[in-house]
Motif scaffolding. Structure first.
Motif, PDB file in Angstrom:
ATOM      1  N   ARG B  19     -10.848   6.433 -15.958  1.00  0.00           N
ATOM      2  CA  ARG B  19     -12.011   6.552 -16.829  1.00  0.00           C
ATOM      3  C   ARG B  19     -13.324   6.350 -16.081  1.00  0.00           C
ATOM      4  O   ARG B  19     -13.470   5.409 -15.303  1.00  0.00           O
ATOM      5  N   GLY B  20     -14.250   7.224 -16.375  1.00  0.00           N
ATOM      6  CA  GLY B  20     -15.573   7.091 -15.790  1.00  0.00           C
ATOM      7  C   GLY B  20     -16.331   5.882 -16.303  1.00  0.00           C
ATOM      8  O   GLY B  20     -17.205   5.335 -15.626  1.00  0.00           O
ATOM      9  N   GLU B  21     -15.984   5.446 -17.509  1.00  0.00           N
ATOM     10  CA  GLU B  21     -16.685   4.316 -18.134  1.00  0.00           C
ATOM     11  C   GLU B  21     -16.391   2.999 -17.419  1.00  0.00           C
ATOM     12  O   GLU B  21     -17.162   2.041 -17.512  1.00  0.00           O
ATOM     13  N   ASP B  22     -15.233   2.940 -16.738  1.00  0.00           N
ATOM     14  CA  ASP B  22     -14.733   1.641 -16.284  1.00  0.00           C
ATOM     15  C   ASP B  22     -15.607   0.972 -15.235  1.00  0.00           C
ATOM     16  O   ASP B  22     -15.666  -0.252 -15.186  1.00  0.00           O
ATOM     17  N   LEU B  23     -16.248   1.761 -14.391  1.00  0.00           N
ATOM     18  CA  LEU B  23     -17.057   1.162 -13.322  1.00  0.00           C
ATOM     19  C   LEU B  23     -18.101   0.219 -13.916  1.00  0.00           C
ATOM     20  O   LEU B  23     -18.228  -0.934 -13.518  1.00  0.00           O
ATOM     21  N   ARG B  24     -18.831   0.709 -14.928  1.00  0.00           N
ATOM     22  CA  ARG B  24     -19.882  -0.161 -15.479  1.00  0.00           C
ATOM     23  C   ARG B  24     -19.300  -1.313 -16.296  1.00  0.00           C
ATOM     24  O   ARG B  24     -19.820  -2.431 -16.263  1.00  0.00           O
ATOM     25  N   PHE B  25     -18.205  -1.035 -17.025  1.00  0.00           N
ATOM     26  CA  PHE B  25     -17.637  -2.113 -17.835  1.00  0.00           C
ATOM     27  C   PHE B  25     -17.020  -3.206 -16.955  1.00  0.00           C
ATOM     28  O   PHE B  25     -17.144  -4.392 -17.247  1.00  0.00           O
ATOM     29  N   ALA B  26     -16.359  -2.813 -15.887  1.00  0.00           N
ATOM     30  CA  ALA B  26     -15.669  -3.794 -15.033  1.00  0.00           C
ATOM     31  C   ALA B  26     -16.659  -4.679 -14.296  1.00  0.00           C
ATOM     32  O   ALA B  26     -16.360  -5.826 -13.980  1.00  0.00           O
ATOM     33  N   THR B  27     -17.837  -4.148 -14.011  1.00  0.00           N
ATOM     34  CA  THR B  27     -18.791  -4.904 -13.195  1.00  0.00           C
ATOM     35  C   THR B  27     -19.885  -5.563 -14.031  1.00  0.00           C
ATOM     36  O   THR B  27     -20.851  -6.095 -13.481  1.00  0.00           O
ATOM     37  N   GLY B  28     -19.747  -5.508 -15.342  1.00  0.00           N
ATOM     38  CA  GLY B  28     -20.743  -6.167 -16.200  1.00  0.00           C
ATOM     39  C   GLY B  28     -22.004  -5.348 -16.404  1.00  0.00           C
ATOM     40  O   GLY B  28     -23.035  -5.876 -16.814  1.00  0.00           O
ATOM     41  N   GLN B  29     -21.920  -4.043 -16.114  1.00  0.00           N
ATOM     42  CA  GLN B  29     -23.100  -3.190 -16.258  1.00  0.00           C
ATOM     43  C   GLN B  29     -23.115  -2.397 -17.558  1.00  0.00           C
ATOM     44  O   GLN B  29     -24.014  -1.577 -17.778  1.00  0.00           O
ATOM     45  N   GLY B  30     -22.110  -2.601 -18.419  1.00  0.00           N
ATOM     46  CA  GLY B  30     -22.160  -1.955 -19.726  1.00  0.00           C
ATOM     47  C   GLY B  30     -23.404  -2.424 -20.462  1.00  0.00           C
ATOM     48  O   GLY B  30     -23.884  -3.533 -20.225  1.00  0.00           O
ATOM     49  N   ARG B  31     -23.931  -1.567 -21.314  1.00  0.00           N
ATOM     50  CA  ARG B  31     -25.115  -2.007 -22.082  1.00  0.00           C
ATOM     51  C   ARG B  31     -24.831  -1.862 -23.566  1.00  0.00           C
ATOM     52  O   ARG B  31     -24.898  -0.765 -24.129  1.00  0.00           O
ATOM     53  N   PHE B  32     -24.494  -2.970 -24.160  1.00  0.00           N
ATOM     54  CA  PHE B  32     -24.190  -3.015 -25.584  1.00  0.00           C
ATOM     55  C   PHE B  32     -25.479  -3.310 -26.352  1.00  0.00           C
ATOM     56  O   PHE B  32     -26.518  -3.571 -25.738  1.00  0.00           O
ATOM     57  N   VAL B  33     -25.393  -3.285 -27.655  1.00  0.00           N
ATOM     58  CA  VAL B  33     -26.647  -3.322 -28.423  1.00  0.00           C
ATOM     59  C   VAL B  33     -27.466  -4.577 -28.118  1.00  0.00           C
ATOM     60  O   VAL B  33     -28.698  -4.509 -27.963  1.00  0.00           O
TER      61      VAL B  33
END
Lengths: 168, 772
Positions: B19-33
């Motif tokens: 998944r392309g999404e995983d890089l940001r989620f795994a490293t704490g770079q996801g941006r939730f609301v």
């Protein structure tokens, strides 16, 4: 509302800040330091999304006050990536084994797994499940997180028995 | 385009693409609301009803207004005439309405109540302050004076003639009703060899995503519009609701989703908070955030299930189904914008995967003074499945055959499929099970339970009573009416794809990119996917009902295929280069040629926007097998092994499919063993934290073995069927059956969820007593 001076190290950087005495460690990390990788899922210490390492031990940052960790060394999910920003070993393993869906619980799992790996014990699946039982994932059914832990704590790095064709 | 730097032959659809999404989620770079809030953002806090029923005599906000840092305190009275209530999100097609005599009450959910409260947690007032802490401190000073009313908390009580009405403007507490079927159940059942009846209850529980809801809105004075970021599965519905409530035009409202930390249905809803925060941002000309906390989520986010079903199954002496009838009550709390969808789902999935000659269903959705209800993963289907599968277990016992055998005898066979039922689906199209062979799913499950596995588990858990259970399900997936997608070629030869299906963890960035890359003939790295944004596509429906891969994926495939054809036509017409010629330009060359100053700059840019409208739903079917161990000294049940064999379509990304099924099973296990929103008789919620509402943890969810059996999926160009709810629907029935097997109690002993340790302990003790 009384303020208090805290002096601590977070992800290798030393911070000295004056904060309200009632400020939680989670809010301090997120709002004062901009480290939004630490997520708040319940704010009552059950879900594990806000887990960080305080002096190497996992802790619920929603249940700690920033003032309580003055003098401590804190590591968050952001501090567990490689220095160039690429994913660290635990982060890669979690992704490779399909352990991430919405990504909200992921930082807590990364931290919990990091602590587990650092303990250096060889664990069977049941022990891994027990060790991860403080972190709730609502999306994956835990399969990927457990597969990642098996790989990371097992005698033979690799993913025998994993059906994600993760290539490792 | 030609064999060039972008050329790629092997299809990506069907691959375990990471998944392309995983890089940001795994490293704490996801941006939730909550990560979109800045130091200058104002914070809103809602004061919520503390009474389940009653009148508001007065609200004193003076002290709150006087607090430091407070910018606004508004009550329902302040907003009356400014914000209209929110209306229903779904109304079924006329053919369905006629066939089921479907009726629905006129329901609208107020943004802030004015004089009457309907459930604990209903928004009464809103405070906006410089910080959340300040807003919370001020909200505590608002004094609401209630005249308490009498709450109704069960649908049975709500249907009593003298019951207090939840909504004063309605004649009774009936939210919706339907009645339909085929054949003649009373006549057929009369002569049947065995008739089994059951009264079932599925407890109230819901998606409980780990990320609560949240909205951050700001006023953009330059563009004259409100930008609303909200943690939702349905951004276009949110925009529609904001426009309908405020009277603003579509161009004045932009809704987008940040990373969304799980949805599962409760976020496929439109909420008062979304409307109020958008309104406040415009009113104050400032960025305003509302971030639901967990305590709030337990009373303010939509809940699910909560059905009571009375059922009768008649079988002949050999266990073949003669007739099946279900009468159900769906408790929709103080209201549901999805009442039509939920009641219709239960009715339409009641026949299951079996040959049923005579069928009758009567359903009533009922208002009570409990939190509002929306869809939750399965949305009416697990309830239907539970009643039918529990009755099949009882009928097997009555007929003296095994639980597997009764299913084997009644499941639709290959030669009977596709099977048309004499009932219209919600879209008005007659139901057709477009499956291949339902029995093979059951057989695949059986094959995955070798005797030595049970022996192994017995040896590993010596103190437990072990048992196994099976259940099957059908699910209509990929419902319309449409989904839209857009694709455009950028000057550097890469593509931007927009889709109406918002993502809440379902890997859309990856799976839609796989589809797009295949259709365009490029690597995935050349495709960026943008979902959950009313700017990305003008119209959209959203992610729910196992529809995004089917309908959104098909829309992506369609627009990308059209763009590729258009590019080839352009190159042939303007450059005289035929398709597959060695001179065919690369996509980046085409991008440069189309850019200002390029040879093709006068031509229309390469961009296609379109929709896919499925002719009707595509049905999936599957069988679940659970092995459960019950500890006799504590009554605690643990699911030790689980198998799902399902008939799906093309798997866009098998890793994602596995994740959907395994995650679905985990939620089903929560529903059958742990989760329930509990209410006291006066409507006060008794589950306010994760200490009372238990979510399944890593020790509660076993390894889930998944068998994917490809079935025909001819209703869409990519051959896909939905899978989002496949993991959940049959868990309840399979686990209940396994527990009964483990405890050696009669089939049909377990009739309600969650099945609590105290119940199992009682059964274990009574069976010991009986055997003494």
């Amino acid at each position: 509302m009384s303020d208090i001076v805290v002096d601590l190290e977070v992800n290798g950087v030393r911070y000295e800040r004056t904060v309200p005495a009632r400020l939680s460690l989670a809010d301090f990390l997120r709002d004062s330091l901009g480290l939004t990788g630490t997520h708040l899922g319940c704010e009552h210490g059950v879900c594990g999304s806000c887990t960080v390492l305080v002096d190497g031990r996992s802790a619920r940052s929603c249940l700690l006050l920033a003032a309580q960790v003055s003098g401590a060394t804190v590591r968050t999910v952001e501090g567990l990536a490689e220095s160039d920003g690429s994913p660290g070993t635990v982060q890669s393993a979690l992704a490779r084994h399909g352990g991430i869906q919405c990504g909200f619980c992921t930082p807590g799992f990364v931290v919990a797994l990091t602590e587990l790996v650092a303990e250096g014990k060889e664990l069977d699946e049941e022990e891994i499940r027990e060790a991860l039982s403080g972190n709730i994932c609502r999306c994956t059914g835990y399969h990927g997180a457990i597969a990642a832990a098996v790989e990371l704590t097992g005698p033979d790095p690799g993913c025998a028995g994993c059906d994600q064709e993760c290539g490792s | 385009m030609s064999a060039n730097e972008n050329a790629r032959v092997a299809p990506l659809v069907g691959q375990h693409v990471q998944r392309g999404e995983d890089l940001r989620f795994a490293t704490g770079q996801g941006r939730f609301v909550a990560d979109h809030v800045s130091t200058t953002t104002l914070h809103a806090v809602f004061l919520r009803a503390t009474q389940a029923a009653g009148q508001i005599r007065s609200i004193d906000t003076l002290a709150a207004r006087d607090c430091p840092g407070v910018l606004a305190v508004l009550t329902g009275t302040d907003l009356a005439g400014t914000l209209a209530p929110i209306g229903a999100l779904h109304e079924p097609n006329e053919a369905f309405v006629d066939a089921f005599s479907f009726q629905m009450a006129d329901i609208a959910i107020p943004c802030l109540v004015t004089d009457r409260v309907h459930y604990v947690g209903e928004p009464v007032a809103v405070v906006v302050a410089e910080s959340r802490a300040m807003a919370e401190d001020a909200a505590e000073l608002i004094d609401v004076d209630y005249t308490p009313g009498t709450a109704v908390t069960t649908p049975q009580a709500a249907l009593e003639p003298a019951a207090p009405r939840v909504h004063e403007h309605l004649p009774d507490n009936i939210a919706a009703s339907l009645r339909g079927g085929f054949g003649d159940v009373p006549a057929a059942s009369k002569g049947a060899a065995h008739r089994v009846t059951g009264r079932f209850r599925m407890g109230r529980h819901s998606g409980v995503p780990l990320e609560c809801r949240g909205v951050v809105a700001s006023w953009d004075p330059a563009r004259g519009r409100v930008d609303v970021r909200t943690s939702t599965q349905v951004p276009h519905f949110v925009r529609t609701a904001i426009c309908a409530s405020t009277g603003w035009s579509v161009s004045e409202v932009h809704v987008s989703t940040p990373d969304v930390g799980g949805g599962f249905g409760p976020k496929a809803n439109v909420y008062a908070e979304e409307v109020v925060i958008a309104y406040l941002a415009r009113l104050l000309g400032r960025e305003v955030a509302w971030l639901e906390d967990r305590a709030e989520h337990f009373v303010a986010s939509a809940q699910g299930r909560d059905q009571h079903l009375d059922a009768e199954l008649a079988v002949d002496s050999t266990g073949h189904i003669v007739s099946w009838s279900v009468e159900f009550l769906a408790d929709v709390g103080a209201g549901s914008l999805w009442v039509a969808g939920i009641t219709a789902n239960t009715a339409l999935h009641s026949v299951g995967a079996y040959r049923v000659p005579h069928f009758q269903v009567v359903g009533t959705a009922v208002y009570t003074n409990k939190t509002i209800v929306a869809q939750y993963r399965g949305a009416g289907r697990p309830e239907a499945c539970f009643a039918l599968e529990r009755c099949l277990d009882m009928a097997a016992e009555a007929a003296g055959i095994s639980r597997l055998e009764i299913r084997e005898r009644n499941l639709l066979r290959a030669e009977e499929l596709p099977k048309r039922l004499p009932l219209p689906y919600r879209d008005g199209v007659p139901i057709t099970y477009d499956g291949a062979d339902f029995r093979r799913c059951l057989r695949a499950c059986e094959q995955r339970l070798p005797d030595d596995l049970l022996d192994t588990l017995r040896a590993r858990y010596p103190g437990m009573y072990l048992g196994s259970g099976v259940a099957t399900y059908v699910e209509a997936t990929g419902r319309g009416p449409y989904e839209s997608a857009t694709v455009r070629l950028l000057a550097d030869g890469t593509f931007e794809v927009g889709v109406g299906s918002a993502c809440a963890g379902q890997s859309h960035e990856t799976t839609f990119a796989q589809i797009a890359a295949d259709a365009l003939g490029v690597p995935m790295s050349a495709v960026r996917v943008r979902t959950g944004d009313t700017d990305a596509v003008a119209d959209g429906i959203g992610s729910f009902a196992s529809r995004s891969a089917v309908v959104g994926g098909s829309a992506v495939h369609r627009v990308c295929s059209q763009l590729r054809a258009r590019a080839r036509e352009l190159v042939a017409r303007c450059l005289g280069i035929e398709q597959d010629s060695e001179h065919e330009p690369t996509w980046s060359e085409v991008g440069r040629l189309l850019a200002p100053g390029g040879e093709l700059a006068e031509q229309a840019p390469l961009s296609v926007t379109g929709t896919f409208e499925p002719p009707t739903v595509t049905w999936t079917m599957g069988a679940h097998l659970a092995v459960v161990g019950v500890a006799p000294e504590t009554g605690i049940a643990r699911v030790l092994h689980y198998v799902v064999a399902h008939e799906g379509g093309v798997e866009i990304n098998p890793t994602v499919v596995l994740g959907q099924i395994r995650g679905g099973v985990a939620q089903g296990i929560g529903g059958i063993l742990l989760e329930e929103f509990d209410y006291a008789d006066d409507g006060q919620p008794a589950t306010a934290t994760f200490a009372e509402y238990l979510l399944p943890g890593s020790c509660d969810v076993p390894p889930v073995d998944v068998v994917h059996l490809p079935g025909p999926a001819q209703l869409n160009p990519i051959g896909v069927k939905g899978v989002g709810e496949s993991g959940t629907i049959a868990v309840y029935a399979a686990v209940a059956s396994a527990i009964e097997d483990a405890l050696s109690c009669p089939a049909g002993t377990l009739t309600s969820t969650p099945v609590l340790p105290s119940t199992m302990l009682d059964i274990a003790e009574s069976s010991v007593d009986a055997s003494v």
